[in-house]
Scaffold this motif. Structure first.
Motif, PDB file in Angstrom:
ATOM      1  N   SER A 110      94.947 -37.143 -95.544  1.00 26.55           N
ATOM      2  CA  SER A 110      95.709 -36.000 -96.022  1.00 26.55           C
ATOM      3  C   SER A 110      97.167 -36.116 -95.611  1.00 26.55           C
ATOM      4  N   ASP A 114     100.460 -36.247 -98.105  1.00 20.16           N
ATOM      5  CA  ASP A 114     101.605 -35.362 -97.918  1.00 20.16           C
ATOM      6  C   ASP A 114     102.902 -36.153 -97.846  1.00 20.16           C
ATOM      7  N   GLU A 117     103.836 -37.244-101.422  1.00 20.00           N
ATOM      8  CA  GLU A 117     104.377 -36.153-102.244  1.00 20.00           C
ATOM      9  C   GLU A 117     105.764 -35.745-101.759  1.00 20.00           C
ATOM     10  N   LEU A 158      94.306 -37.615-103.733  1.00 21.34           N
ATOM     11  CA  LEU A 158      94.476 -36.453-102.874  1.00 21.34           C
ATOM     12  C   LEU A 158      95.737 -35.673-103.265  1.00 21.34           C
ATOM     13  N   MET A 159      96.799 -36.383-103.638  1.00 24.74           N
ATOM     14  CA  MET A 159      97.991 -35.695-104.148  1.00 24.74           C
ATOM     15  C   MET A 159      97.631 -34.835-105.349  1.00 24.74           C
ATOM     16  N   GLU A 161      94.612 -33.687-106.195  1.00 27.36           N
ATOM     17  CA  GLU A 161      93.722 -32.591-105.845  1.00 27.36           C
ATOM     18  C   GLU A 161      94.497 -31.407-105.272  1.00 27.36           C
ATOM     19  N   LYS A 162      95.551 -31.709-104.530  1.00 29.64           N
ATOM     20  CA  LYS A 162      96.372 -30.648-103.954  1.00 29.64           C
ATOM     21  C   LYS A 162      97.264 -30.002-105.008  1.00 29.64           C
ATOM     22  N   ASN A 163      97.764 -30.819-105.934  1.00 25.05           N
ATOM     23  CA  ASN A 163      98.669 -30.316-106.964  1.00 25.05           C
ATOM     24  C   ASN A 163      98.646 -31.256-108.161  1.00 25.05           C
ATOM     25  N   HIS A 164      97.713 -31.028-109.086  1.00 28.56           N
ATOM     26  CA  HIS A 164      97.582 -31.948-110.211  1.00 28.56           C
ATOM     27  C   HIS A 164      98.725 -31.810-111.209  1.00 28.56           C
TER      28      HIS A 164
END
Length: 312
Positions: A110, A114, A117, A158-159, A161-164
């Motif tokens: 994670s 972060d 991103e 994961l990027m 999933e957090k903010n598609h």
């Protein structure tokens, strides 16, 4: 005066219209390109990046790419791949987590996502002011595709999933992950490419792609949005790399690989299939879809092609 205003309006409209390459994506792109390093030390960027950009004035979409092993493989290992895509009309940004060999805290994937991103947002705010792009080259940040090779899929997924909404599509090139099991819940077009030899190995090491955790799993896991799958015969996991880095992979006997005499053809494929998918997805250029769905338009032999154009 009226004519002058009309000319200015036409030129302004042309500059604002994204460049769309309508040629064969498996041939070299028509645009000359250059590359530039963005560094943590000199430019104060969150991460080290290498940026490939067309040198001719125009508006270009973005392809953000993370290399293998969660970005431990340096972006410079994929220069041929990214330069080829850039020549088809894109700003290609390769990013890695370790450059030079720094002691980043990588205990949590994670945290890695972060960092990626944050770096992408930093580039969006600062890339133009760094003056690394030629005059008249405009970045269209509304048209971003994210991509990865191998275990770089972890940070990329994961990027998303957090903010598609960070991207309009995704490219998973030979994805591999132990971390993602459940089906995705958001809708996003996806290109998923694998190689037959990546699942084979003759030495004591396991294959580079383990059944159940690779590109087959990613295709099944991708539950919403158009998805496309190609499994390429006669090539392996390290063959996407630049030739000198591919040679290191072979010398260390990490992964099975294709015939060295076919690498130019395969590199044409890697940049071409990615370019075709991006052009088709971002700009709706329908003619490019055949280049990743129909064997007769693809220069290498494909064992399996499948796709689903709707949610499943």
């Amino acid at each position: 005066m009226h004519l002058a205003l009309v000319v200015v309006a036409i030129l302004s409209l042309a500059a604002a219209t994204p460049y769309v390459d309508r040629g064969d994506p498996y041939s070299d792109g028509r645009l000359p390109t250059k590359w530039t390093f963005i560094s943590e030390s000199k430019d104060k960027a969150p991460l080290h990046s290498i940026v490939f950009s067309p040198t001719l004035p125009g508006t270009y979409g973005v392809y953000h790419f993370i290399g293998g092993v969660d970005g431990f493989i340096l972006a410079e290992a994929y220069t041929g791949y990214m330069a080829g895509i850039s020549a088809h009309g894109f700003i290609c940004i390769g990013v890695d987590i370790l450059f030079p060999a720094k002691k980043h805290d990588l205990r949590n994937v994670s945290d890695i996502a972060d960092k990626y991103e944050r770096n992408l947002r930093w580039l969006e705010q600062n890339l133009t002011t760094l003056q690394v792009l030629n005059p008249g080259v405009v970045i269209d940040w509304t048209n971003i595709v994210v991509g990865s090779h191998s275990e770089g899929a972890d940070g990329t997924l994961l990027m998303l999933e957090k903010n598609h909404t960070i991207a309009r599509a995704v490219v998973f090139y030979e994805p591999f992950s132990f971390k993602f099991i459940n089906k995705t819940t958001f809708s996003l077009p996806a290109l998923i490419v694998g190689t037959v030899l990546s699942k084979e190995h003759k030495g004591k090491m396991p294959p580079c792609i383990i059944n159940g955790f690779g590109f087959d799993h990613f295709y099944d896991m991708w539950s919403k949005g158009p998805k496309y799958y190609l499994n390429v015969k006669n090539f392996g996991h390290c063959d996407i790399l630049d030739l000198d880095l591919r040679a290191v992979c072979l010398a260390m006997k990490l992964c099975e690989s294709g015939n060295s005499t076919s690498m130019d053809l395969y590199h044409d494929f890697t940049m071409g299939v990615t370019s075709a998918f991006i052009i088709n997805t971002l700009y709706g250029y329908g003619s490019d879809q055949k280049y990743f769905t129909d064997q007769q338009y693809i220069p290498v032999e494909i064992e399996t092609i499948k796709y689903n154009l709707t949610s499943v």
